[in-house]
Design an enzyme around this catalytic site. Structure first.
Site, PDB file in Angstrom:
ATOM      1  N   LYS A 209       0.836  -1.201   0.000  1.00  0.00           N
ATOM      2  CA  LYS A 209       0.000   0.000   0.000  1.00  0.00           C
ATOM      3  C   LYS A 209       0.872   1.252   0.000  1.00  0.00           C
ATOM      4  CE  LYS A 209      -3.410   2.463   2.709  1.00  0.00           C
ATOM      5  NZ  LYS A 209      -4.353   2.484   3.814  1.00  0.00           N
ATOM      6  N   GLU A 215      10.512  -4.701   4.475  1.00  0.00           N
ATOM      7  CA  GLU A 215      10.544  -6.118   4.098  1.00  0.00           C
ATOM      8  C   GLU A 215      10.225  -6.287   2.612  1.00  0.00           C
ATOM      9  OE1 GLU A 215       9.029  -4.833   6.686  1.00  0.00           O
ATOM     10  OE2 GLU A 215       9.180  -6.116   8.454  1.00  0.00           O
ATOM     11  N   GLY A 277      -4.812  -1.713   5.033  1.00  0.00           N
ATOM     12  CA  GLY A 277      -4.053  -2.879   4.573  1.00  0.00           C
ATOM     13  C   GLY A 277      -4.761  -4.194   4.858  1.00  0.00           C
ATOM     14  N   ARG A 278      -5.280  -4.351   6.071  1.00  0.00           N
ATOM     15  CA  ARG A 278      -5.909  -5.632   6.437  1.00  0.00           C
ATOM     16  C   ARG A 278      -7.315  -5.766   5.867  1.00  0.00           C
ATOM     17  NH1 ARG A 278      -4.723  -2.184  10.358  1.00  0.00           N
ATOM     18  NH2 ARG A 278      -6.335  -1.306  11.693  1.00  0.00           N
ATOM     19  N   GLU A 363      -4.859  -6.312  14.805  1.00  0.00           N
ATOM     20  CA  GLU A 363      -4.318  -5.014  14.398  1.00  0.00           C
ATOM     21  C   GLU A 363      -5.433  -3.959  14.457  1.00  0.00           C
ATOM     22  OE1 GLU A 363      -2.512  -3.951  10.369  1.00  0.00           O
ATOM     23  OE2 GLU A 363      -0.710  -4.530  11.452  1.00  0.00           O
ATOM     24  N   HIS A 394      -6.140 -32.771  18.165  1.00  0.00           N
ATOM     25  CA  HIS A 394      -5.053 -33.593  18.700  1.00  0.00           C
ATOM     26  C   HIS A 394      -3.914 -32.733  19.233  1.00  0.00           C
ATOM     27  CE1 HIS A 394      -6.873 -37.314  17.236  1.00  0.00           C
ATOM     28  NE2 HIS A 394      -7.346 -36.536  16.272  1.00  0.00           N
ATOM     29  N   LYS A 518       9.431  -0.548  14.023  1.00  0.00           N
ATOM     30  CA  LYS A 518      10.021  -0.213  12.712  1.00  0.00           C
ATOM     31  C   LYS A 518      11.102   0.850  12.895  1.00  0.00           C
ATOM     32  CE  LYS A 518       5.792  -0.870   9.995  1.00  0.00           C
ATOM     33  NZ  LYS A 518       4.789  -0.192   9.163  1.00  0.00           N
TER      34      LYS A 518
HETATM   35  O1  F6P Z   1       3.233  -2.703   9.704  1.00  0.00           O
HETATM   36  C1  F6P Z   1       1.882  -2.978   9.608  1.00  0.00           C
HETATM   37  C2  F6P Z   1       1.371  -2.689   8.246  1.00  0.00           C
HETATM   38  O2  F6P Z   1       1.292  -1.321   8.042  1.00  0.00           O
HETATM   39  C3  F6P Z   1       0.032  -3.349   7.990  1.00  0.00           C
HETATM   40  O3  F6P Z   1      -1.020  -2.619   8.463  1.00  0.00           O
HETATM   41  C4  F6P Z   1       0.059  -3.524   6.522  1.00  0.00           C
HETATM   42  O4  F6P Z   1      -0.900  -4.447   6.080  1.00  0.00           O
HETATM   43  C5  F6P Z   1       1.473  -3.995   6.329  1.00  0.00           C
HETATM   44  O5  F6P Z   1       2.216  -3.237   7.251  1.00  0.00           O
HETATM   45  C6  F6P Z   1       2.036  -3.836   4.947  1.00  0.00           C
HETATM   46  O6  F6P Z   1       2.015  -2.492   4.527  1.00  0.00           O
HETATM   47  P1  F6P Z   1       2.218  -2.100   3.020  1.00  0.00           P
HETATM   48  O7  F6P Z   1       1.103  -2.723   2.233  1.00  0.00           O
HETATM   49  O8  F6P Z   1       2.177  -0.620   2.985  1.00  0.00           O
HETATM   50  O9  F6P Z   1       3.542  -2.637   2.564  1.00  0.00           O
END
Ligand code: F6P
Length: 555
Positions: A209, A215, A277-278, A363, A394, A518
């Site tokens: 987003k 990452e 995002g979620r 979240e 189990h 972060k």
């Molecule tokens: O760090 C949390 C977050 O902001 C989430 O809310 C989001 O889904 C995820 O990181 C990934 O963010 P992006 O889509 O901006 O890479």
């Protein structure tokens, strides 16, 4: 959104619920025996979902008080505000309009002077067109070969939704490309995911987003290097830029950053800051899924989402499934002391659903202040967890059946499995369903000491073999796990989460709690890399751990 949320604990309904909780004696055996209509009264239909709340720890009085609470904290008004595009995400000053992503093309929703629906469908059409080209082989890699594998690079909401849905809808993939997912910055994730792939037939979707997530951008660079190295001898007349153009597309709200990364904005699909995002599976973030199952199936999923949106908006409170389930969670969390919530899909294809729900619910509702900045007035959030049945049986069901903690559980299954198989005369899905039903029965009704003794059990072990019962569960069953049903399930939990957030007065759409880690990672990174000044700024524990790392890493 008004400046001040209603404090739920100040409402008459809250006092009533507190009084009811004080003398609450759950008795599912007795309630079932005394009320032949209990199941009919507490079973509701939302779209294709048949939802049985009869095994909830719910009496008529509790239900009435919960519905009164919803009214007193103004859930309906907040819901309308969200659907209308008001800036209900107060701390980020944004509208929250994931529901607009699934509005039909002929719907109208104008927000702050712009036709949101037209924009949504314009992007959808571009994604659908791209997917058709990839799936038909019209879009090829730079060497002219057909795309066989799609690798989605994203994390959090840019990963969990797509991977969960891809796994769930695998039977609908047909000839569509295989999808893989890289999320973790642990280099093992990229290395193992790329293993065995041919760069010439691999397409990457960088899903972010913000297009600023460490990452995702790191993994995207790793993948670009892998692609260019793998194709180095095969490019012919083509340039590296051509290779990136044919093998990399992006999904983001930040199209300028996409261009900076070297991806042609023509190969990027946008969305909007009003999609959290979620809550973004049904935006362009679902592009990998569109490639896998095709535009028609994806559109069915969106229609499923919309069905549940309409249910949440229009069903009367006493039959409104997301509202009721959200309120029940409040009852368990704030009045009966539950701290966690199990989600137990009896559908192997939903094996990533609990992980997906963890982000959606935790979240969203893991917050300690309300949307006006004041502290919350009661416990918030639930710890969501789970594994598919029967595997969980189990592993951890022991605690749910006989432990000292109350763990409300949602059991989810379908009447028709994707892969019907028989074991001799036995329909294996029926065996599976028997377990689903047996577990919810055992949880609800337990087994008394008398019943244990009647089996001839030695007195000394009778206590260990008693099941207390009165362990609440909700049973959700659908005809089969179609794209539409998956959309309905996700929307159900989105609206459950929303309901709880409104009761607690929190902004369910921000996530400031992820920021500090972060920031600190940016400071710790140089310390690990040997910057003495950065190291000196770390606390003693962090310095000692960095020291351990340096003493043990292979040179
Ligand atoms: O760090 C949390 C977050 O902001 C989430 O809310 C989001 O889904 C995820 O990181 C990934 O963010 P992006 O889509 O901006 O890479």
């Amino acid at each position: 959104m008004t400046a001040t949320p209603v404090d739920p604990t100040s409402t008459p309904a809250w006092s009533q619920l507190a009084a009811l909780a004080e003398h609450f004696e759950p008795d599912l055996r007795g309630w079932f025996a005394a009320d032949p209509d209990r199941v009919a009264r507490l079973t509701h239909v939302a779209g294709d979902l048949h939802v049985d709340l009869s095994k909830a720890l719910l009496t008529d009085e509790v239900l009435a008080a919960l519905l009164a609470l919803a009214e007193q904290v103004q859930v309906a008004e907040r819901r309308e505000a969200m659907f209308a595009g008001e800036r209900v995400n107060v701390t980020e000053d944004r509208a929250v309009l994931h529901t607009a992503l699934r509005l039909p093309v002929d719907a109208h929703l104008e927000v702050e002077g712009r036709d949101v629906v037209a924009g949504v469908h314009e992007v959808l059409e571009r994604i659908y067109d791209f997917a058709r080209r990839v799936r038909s082989g019209a879009w090829t890699g730079v060497t002219g070969e057909r795309i066989r594998t799609v690798v989605n690079i994203g994390i959090g909401g840019s990963d969990l939704g797509p991977v969960m849905a891809y796994e769930a809808l695998e039977p609908f993939r047909g000839e569509g490309p295989e999808c893989r997912f890289i999320s973790n910055i642990d280099p093992t994730d990229a290395a193992t995911t790329l293993a065995g792939l041919d760069p010439a037939t691999t397409l990457f979707i960088v899903s972010s987003k913000t297009f600023g997530t460490l990452e995702t951008l790191t993994n995207a660079r790793l993948c670009r290097t892998w692609l260019l190295e793998g194709l180095a001898d095969r490019l012919g007349e083509a340039s590296e830029a051509d290779a990136v153009a044919q093998h990399f597309v992006a999904v983001s709200t930040a199209l300028d950053k996409v261009a900076d990364f070297g991806i042609d904005p023509a190969n990027a699909f946008g969305f909007w800051d009003w999609v959290g995002g979620r809550y973004s599976l049904d935006s362009a973030i679902g592009t990998s899924l569109v490639l896998a199952i095709g535009p028609e199936r994806f559109a069915e999923m969106l229609a499923g989402f919309h069905t549940l949106d309409e249910h949440f908006r229009t069903a009367p409170p006493e039959r409104n499934v997301p509202l009721l389930m959200g309120l029940l969670n409040v009852w368990y969390t704030n009045f009966l002391g539950a701290q966690s919530h199990a989600v137990l899909p009896y559908a192997q294809l939903l094996h990533r659903f609990p992980a997906y729900l963890q982000q959606l619910t935790m979240e969203s509702n893991g917050k300690g202040v309300r949307w006006d900045g004041s502290p919350v007035t009661t416990d918030t959030g639930e710890i969501f967890w789970g594994e598919p049945g029967t595997n969980g049986q189990h592993a951890f069901y022991q605690l749910i059946h006989q432990g000292t903690r109350l763990v409300p559980a949602d059991f989810i299954t379908v009447a028709n499995p994707a892969h019907p198989l028989r074991d001799g005369d036995t329909d294996v899905h029926e065996l599976f369903l028997a377990n689903f039903l047996a577990q919810t029965r055992a949880l609800a009704f337990g087994k008394t000491a008398e019943e244990v003794r009647a089996e001839g059990v030695a007195e000394a072990v009778v206590p260990a073999r008693v099941f207390p019962g009165n362990r609440p569960s909700t049973s959700i069953i659908a005809p089969e796990l179609t794209p539409s049903v998956l959309g309905q399930l996700v929307a159900l939990y989105e609206h459950i989460t929303f309901t709880q957030g409104i009761v607690w007065g929190i902004d369910s759409f921000d996530q400031w709690g992820v920021e500090l880690g972060k920031q600190l990672a940016q400071q710790v990174g140089p310390a690990i890399a040997g910057d003495a000044e950065a190291l000196a700024q770390q606390d003693a524990s962090t310095r000692a751990l960095i020291d351990y790392y340096h003493r043990h890493r292979r040179q």
